[in-house]
Design an enzyme around this catalytic site. Structure first.
Site, PDB file in Angstrom:
ATOM      1  N   LYS A 163      13.261  81.627 -21.902  1.00  0.00           N
ATOM      2  CA  LYS A 163      13.728  82.524 -22.972  1.00  0.00           C
ATOM      3  C   LYS A 163      12.856  82.384 -24.215  1.00  0.00           C
ATOM      4  O   LYS A 163      12.450  83.391 -24.825  1.00  0.00           O
ATOM      5  CB  LYS A 163      15.186  82.203 -23.304  1.00  0.00           C
ATOM      6  CG  LYS A 163      15.701  82.829 -24.602  1.00  0.00           C
ATOM      7  CD  LYS A 163      15.673  84.356 -24.568  1.00  0.00           C
ATOM      8  CE  LYS A 163      16.045  84.958 -25.937  1.00  0.00           C
ATOM      9  NZ  LYS A 163      17.448  84.784 -26.292  1.00  0.00           N
ATOM     10  N   ILE A 164      12.525  81.152 -24.600  1.00  0.00           N
ATOM     11  CA  ILE A 164      11.707  80.955 -25.794  1.00  0.00           C
ATOM     12  C   ILE A 164      10.303  81.503 -25.576  1.00  0.00           C
ATOM     13  O   ILE A 164       9.705  82.100 -26.480  1.00  0.00           O
ATOM     14  CB  ILE A 164      11.666  79.466 -26.188  1.00  0.00           C
ATOM     15  CG1 ILE A 164      13.070  78.981 -26.584  1.00  0.00           C
ATOM     16  CG2 ILE A 164      10.698  79.232 -27.342  1.00  0.00           C
ATOM     17  CD1 ILE A 164      13.691  79.739 -27.752  1.00  0.00           C
TER      18      ILE A 164
END
Length: 263
Positions: A163-164
Site C-alpha cells: 500500500k505504501i
C-alpha cells in the site's frame, strides 16, 4: 455469520461499515466522535462506548483509522477484550513496521491481518476498493470481499508495505500533474487542451486521479503516507513532494486539489 466490531467511522470507514450491515452481519461500531457511530444505530448497528466494549463479543475486529498513532492507541485500549481465536483486520494505512509492532502487542492466539485499501469514498460505498492483504485472508475472505477485490501480498505486513509503495507513486504522480499544469499555464496553453492531453498520455491514470471529482483522500493523509515511505528508504522525490504537501494551506482538501494549490 461472524460478529464484527468496526472501529473508525471516518469518510472511508462509515461506508465500509454500512456494507457489512447491508450484508447482514451483526455489527458493533465505535468511533472517537460518538455522533458518527450513532448514525449507524438506526441502521441496526450496536454502538460501543469504548474500543474494549466494541471488541468484547466480536469474532472479527476491523480497524480503519487515520494513522499509526491512532491504531496503536485504539488497539491498546481494546487489549483486555482480545482473547484467543479473535481476528484483527487492520485496514488503516500505517506501513509494515507499525503493523509488525501492532501484531507483537496482541495476546497469544489472536491473529492479525493487514488489509489497507486503495480507493476513495465512492469506491468504498460501492464495494470496489482494492485490498492489499498481508497474511492468510481465507478465514475472513467473505468479510473482506464486502469491501472490494483482494490482492494477496504475502506474509503479515506485506499488504501494508505494498500500500505504501503504490500510494507513494500515486501521490508523487499527482503532484507532478500539478506542476505540469503550472508549466502549461506559463506557455499559455488552454487548460482543457492540457487536461485532455495528459489524460490520453501514459500518465492517464494518474491524471484522471488528479482531476477526479467526488473523491476524498485528504492532503493531510497523503503527507502522512509519504512520510511513512521516506522513513523507510532514501526517496529524494518523495521527500520533495512531502515538503510541498506539508506547507499547503488546506490539507483537508482532496489530494487532487494540489493541482490548484501548487499552480
Amino acid at each position: 455469520m461472524e460478529k464484527i466490531a468496526f472501529l473508525g467511522l471516518g469518510s472511508m470507514g462509515l461506508p465500509m461499515a454500512r456494507r457489512l450491515l447491508a450484508a447482514g452481519y451483526e455489527l458493533t461500531v465505535w468511533n472517537r466522535t460518538a455522533a458518527k457511530a450513532e448514525l449507524l444505530a438506526s441502521e441496526g448497528a450496536k454502538v460501543a462506548i469504548t474500543p474494549a466494549e466494541a471488541a468484547w463479543d466480536a469474532d472479527v475486529i476491523v480497524t480503519m483509522l487515520a494513522d499509526p498513532e491512532a491504531v496503536h492507541a485504539v488497539v491498546g485500549a481494546m487489549l483486555p477484550a482480545l482473547r484467543p481465536g479473535k481476528r484483527l483486520i487492520d485496514m488503516s494505512s500505517i506501513g509494515p513496521q507499525s503493523f509488525a509492532e501492532l501484531a507483537a502487542k496482541l495476546p497469544e492466539g489472536v491473529t492479525a491481518i493487514d488489509a489497507p485499501v486503495l480507493g476513495s469514498v465512492d469506491r468504498a460505498a460501492a464495494g470496489q476498493l482494492i485490498l492489499f492483504v498481508g497474511g492468510d485472508p481465507t478465514p475472513v475472505q467473505g468479510i473482506l470481499e464486502q469491501f472490494g477485490r483482494i490482492t494477496r501480498c504475502g506474509g503479515p505486513g506485506a499488504g501494508s508495505a505494498l500500500k505504501i509503495v503504490v500510494i507513494t507513486a500515486v501521490i508523487v504522480g499527482v503532484t507532478e500533474i500539478a506542476e505540469a499544469m503550472k508549466l502549461a499555464a506559463t506557455y499559455g496553453l488552454s487548460e482543457d487542451l492540457v487536461t485532455t492531453a495528459l489524460t490520453n498520455s501514459p500518465l492517464g491514470g494518474v491524471a484522471a486521479r488528479a482531476f477526479a471529482e467526488g473523491v476524498h483522500y485528504p492532503i493531510r493523509l497523503a503527507a502522512k503516507d509519504v512520510a511513512l515511505a521516506t522513513a523507510s528508504a532514501d526517496l529524494p522525490l518523495a521527500r520533495t513532494v512531502h515538503g510541498q504537501l506539508a506547507w499547503l494551506a488546506d490539507t483537508e482538501q482532496d489530494l487532487g486539489k494540489v493541482v490548484d494549490q501548487l499552480r
